[in-house]
Design a protein around this motif. Structure first.
Motif, PDB file in Angstrom:
ATOM      1  N   ASP A   1       0.811  -1.220   0.000  1.00 15.71           N
ATOM      2  CA  ASP A   1       0.000   0.000   0.000  1.00 15.71           C
ATOM      3  C   ASP A   1       0.841   1.265   0.000  1.00 15.71           C
ATOM      4  O   ASP A   1       0.449   2.281  -0.590  1.00 15.71           O
ATOM      5  CB  ASP A   1      -0.936   0.020   1.217  1.00 15.71           C
ATOM      6  CG  ASP A   1      -2.100  -0.950   1.089  1.00 15.71           C
ATOM      7  OD1 ASP A   1      -2.174  -1.643   0.051  1.00 15.71           O
ATOM      8  OD2 ASP A   1      -2.926  -1.021   2.026  1.00 15.71           O
ATOM      9  N   PHE A   2       1.993   1.224   0.679  1.00 16.37           N
ATOM     10  CA  PHE A   2       2.781   2.438   0.845  1.00 16.37           C
ATOM     11  C   PHE A   2       4.110   2.388   0.095  1.00 16.37           C
ATOM     12  O   PHE A   2       4.988   3.207   0.335  1.00 16.37           O
ATOM     13  CB  PHE A   2       2.990   2.710   2.335  1.00 16.37           C
ATOM     14  CG  PHE A   2       1.697   2.934   3.069  1.00 16.37           C
ATOM     15  CD1 PHE A   2       1.048   4.152   3.007  1.00 16.37           C
ATOM     16  CD2 PHE A   2       1.108   1.899   3.782  1.00 16.37           C
ATOM     17  CE1 PHE A   2      -0.155   4.355   3.652  1.00 16.37           C
ATOM     18  CE2 PHE A   2      -0.104   2.093   4.441  1.00 16.37           C
ATOM     19  CZ  PHE A   2      -0.733   3.321   4.364  1.00 16.37           C
ATOM     20  N   GLU A   3       4.234   1.411  -0.805  1.00 18.77           N
ATOM     21  CA  GLU A   3       5.368   1.333  -1.724  1.00 18.77           C
ATOM     22  C   GLU A   3       6.702   1.422  -0.987  1.00 18.77           C
ATOM     23  O   GLU A   3       7.545   2.267  -1.261  1.00 18.77           O
ATOM     24  CB  GLU A   3       5.265   2.434  -2.792  1.00 18.77           C
ATOM     25  CG  GLU A   3       4.003   2.340  -3.635  1.00 18.77           C
ATOM     26  CD  GLU A   3       3.880   3.460  -4.648  1.00 18.77           C
ATOM     27  OE1 GLU A   3       4.322   4.581  -4.347  1.00 18.77           O
ATOM     28  OE2 GLU A   3       3.350   3.206  -5.740  1.00 18.77           O
ATOM     29  N   ILE A   4       6.881   0.510  -0.031  1.00 18.71           N
ATOM     30  CA  ILE A   4       8.100   0.466   0.763  1.00 18.71           C
ATOM     31  C   ILE A   4       9.171  -0.295  -0.028  1.00 18.71           C
ATOM     32  O   ILE A   4       8.969  -1.449  -0.402  1.00 18.71           O
ATOM     33  CB  ILE A   4       7.860  -0.222   2.115  1.00 18.71           C
ATOM     34  CG1 ILE A   4       6.686   0.436   2.851  1.00 18.71           C
ATOM     35  CG2 ILE A   4       9.128  -0.201   2.955  1.00 18.71           C
ATOM     36  CD1 ILE A   4       6.847   1.907   3.103  1.00 18.71           C
ATOM     37  N   PRO A   5      10.314   0.325  -0.302  1.00 15.52           N
ATOM     38  CA  PRO A   5      11.347  -0.340  -1.112  1.00 15.52           C
ATOM     39  C   PRO A   5      12.049  -1.466  -0.359  1.00 15.52           C
ATOM     40  O   PRO A   5      12.126  -1.460   0.875  1.00 15.52           O
ATOM     41  CB  PRO A   5      12.322   0.801  -1.431  1.00 15.52           C
ATOM     42  CG  PRO A   5      12.136   1.795  -0.327  1.00 15.52           C
ATOM     43  CD  PRO A   5      10.683   1.704   0.053  1.00 15.52           C
TER      44      PRO A   5
END
Length: 405
Positions: A62-66
């Protein structure tokens, strides 16, 4: 759609000021900046919250965590009872990501800044109002001088003891909380007593009254380091002493200490998040940490996004009633989970006899499957109704003492 300021409205320094740059505040600041608003992100420098650091797959997506922020991938959890009975709960077809809050939170703040938010280092002191009756954040800057900034809307993401909540919503009762303390240590090496008790892909959770009379203690891997911590709401209970005992029990007494932190962790969403005008809270200030598990990162970020959406709508329409949609949306999506976890904490954390039975229940395949599916996806599992029925009667038999431990 980008925000177009209303030229007839009183001029404020910012459309939005966010006090607090943890996961919730940084997410709200990033989302609002992305929508074209002028945003000030005000955060104290150097503060790291005690936290196990777990984030589920839904949070990563959801929060595009790398990937580079994921310092460990957890494949199982081990539940340890008061009698030291250990129950492993493997994760099928997935993993739980672990992050170091020092680097994770800073990355979130940097992302918000790159999106367009202005960052300032400062400590919020008090809420005032200007001649136009707009909120004014009074804070001390990095040099200790007092400064001010006015805004159309103020977001308090400043923790469980939020000054924004206390001053902006004085009639709203803060959330109850436990105190948490943890030590970040260097991870055990490939041999020795400590390594024999430590798996870099497993979270260990201790349900033992001597380590926590009303919550739990933990050992969570963080790649090159590990978090060893404990939480409790009992006044006078020595959290540092419990962590020292846990380190000794786990054979990690001699492991090098990297740093340590302590802070209150809220356990229940507060009844109201906004003042109906121009102040709203999120994250720990709003009490969005899950009971029983103490999980907060995902819920903080989800709440921050919902607050940002409500603030955006308020700025677009001029209708302050839109602020209330943030809490309604959060409780609609997550309220049932919080309710169930609250019951779990109430029933199963009330003494070592119950904890022993709780760990025994964790052996059950239905319990393990439903627990992980709900955790990974952040919603109660609605399918497999018979599995829920089986779990209910197993819970009941343990509560009544009919099942063997």
């Amino acid at each position: 759609m980008a925000y177009t300021p209303n030229s007839s409205a009183p001029k404020a320094d910012f459309d939005v000021i966010v006090v607090g740059g943890g996961p919730s505040g940084a997410t709200a600041a990033n989302d609002l900046a992305a929508k074209g608003h002028s945003v000030l992100l005000l955060d104290r420098a150097g503060r790291i919250k005690p936290c196990g650091g777990a984030i589920p797959p839904r949070c990563i997506e959801d929060f595009e965590i790398p990937d580079e922020l994921i310092c460990a991938r957890i494949r199982s959890a081990r539940m340890i009872s008061p009698k030291n009975k250990a129950v492993d709960m493997p994760i099928e077809n997935g993993f739980v990501g672990m992050v170091n809050r020092e680097t994770f939170d800073e990355w979130l703040r940097e992302r918000a800044e790159k999106t367009g938010a202005e960052r300032r280092v400062g400590t919020f002191v008090r809420l005032e109002r200007n001649e136009a009756d707009q909120p004014v954040a009074v804070y001390t800057d990095a040099e200790g001088a007092e400064a001010r900034a006015s805004t159309k809307l103020l977001i308090g993401a400043d923790g469980a003891k939020s000054k924004v909540l206390k001053q902006g919503l004085p009639n709203v009762k803060p959330a109850p909380y436990v105190f948490a303390y943890h030590e970040i240590i260097k991870a055990p090496k490939a041999n020795g007593e400590a390594r024999a008790n430590y798996d870099p892909t497993r979270c260990d959770v201790y349900y033992q009254g001597r380590l926590s009379p009303d919550f739990y203690a933990w050992v969570f891997p963080h790649g090159d380091t590990a978090s060893i911590g404990v939480g409790s709401a009992k006044k006078g209970f020595s959290l540092r002493g419990a962590v020292a005992d846990l380190r000794r029990d786990a054979g990690m007494e001699e492991s090098d200490l990297v740093r340590h932190e302590g802070a209150p962790i809220p356990m229940k969403p507060i009844k109201r998040w906004d003042n109906g005008r121009d102040v709203i809270v999120t994250g720990d200030a709003a009490g969005v940490v899950a009971p029983a598990s103490g999980e907060g990162i995902y819920y903080a970020m989800a709440g921050g996004r919902m607050v940002a959406d409500a603030v955006h709508m308020t700025l677009l329409t001029g209708e302050a009633k839109a602020l209330a949609t943030a809490r309604r949306t959060f409780m609609k999506e997550h309220g049932k989970v919080f309710f169930v976890l609250g019951l779990l904490q109430y029933f199963w954390y009330g003494g070592d006899r119950r904890r022993e039975r709780f760990v025994k229940i964790c052996e059950d395949p239905d319990v393990q499957r439903l627990t992980w599916e709900s955790y990974m996806n952040k919603r109660l599992v609605k399918r497999e109704p018979m599995a829920h029925v089986r779990v209910f009667f197993k819970d009941l038999s343990h509560l009544l003492g009919l099942a063997k431990t």
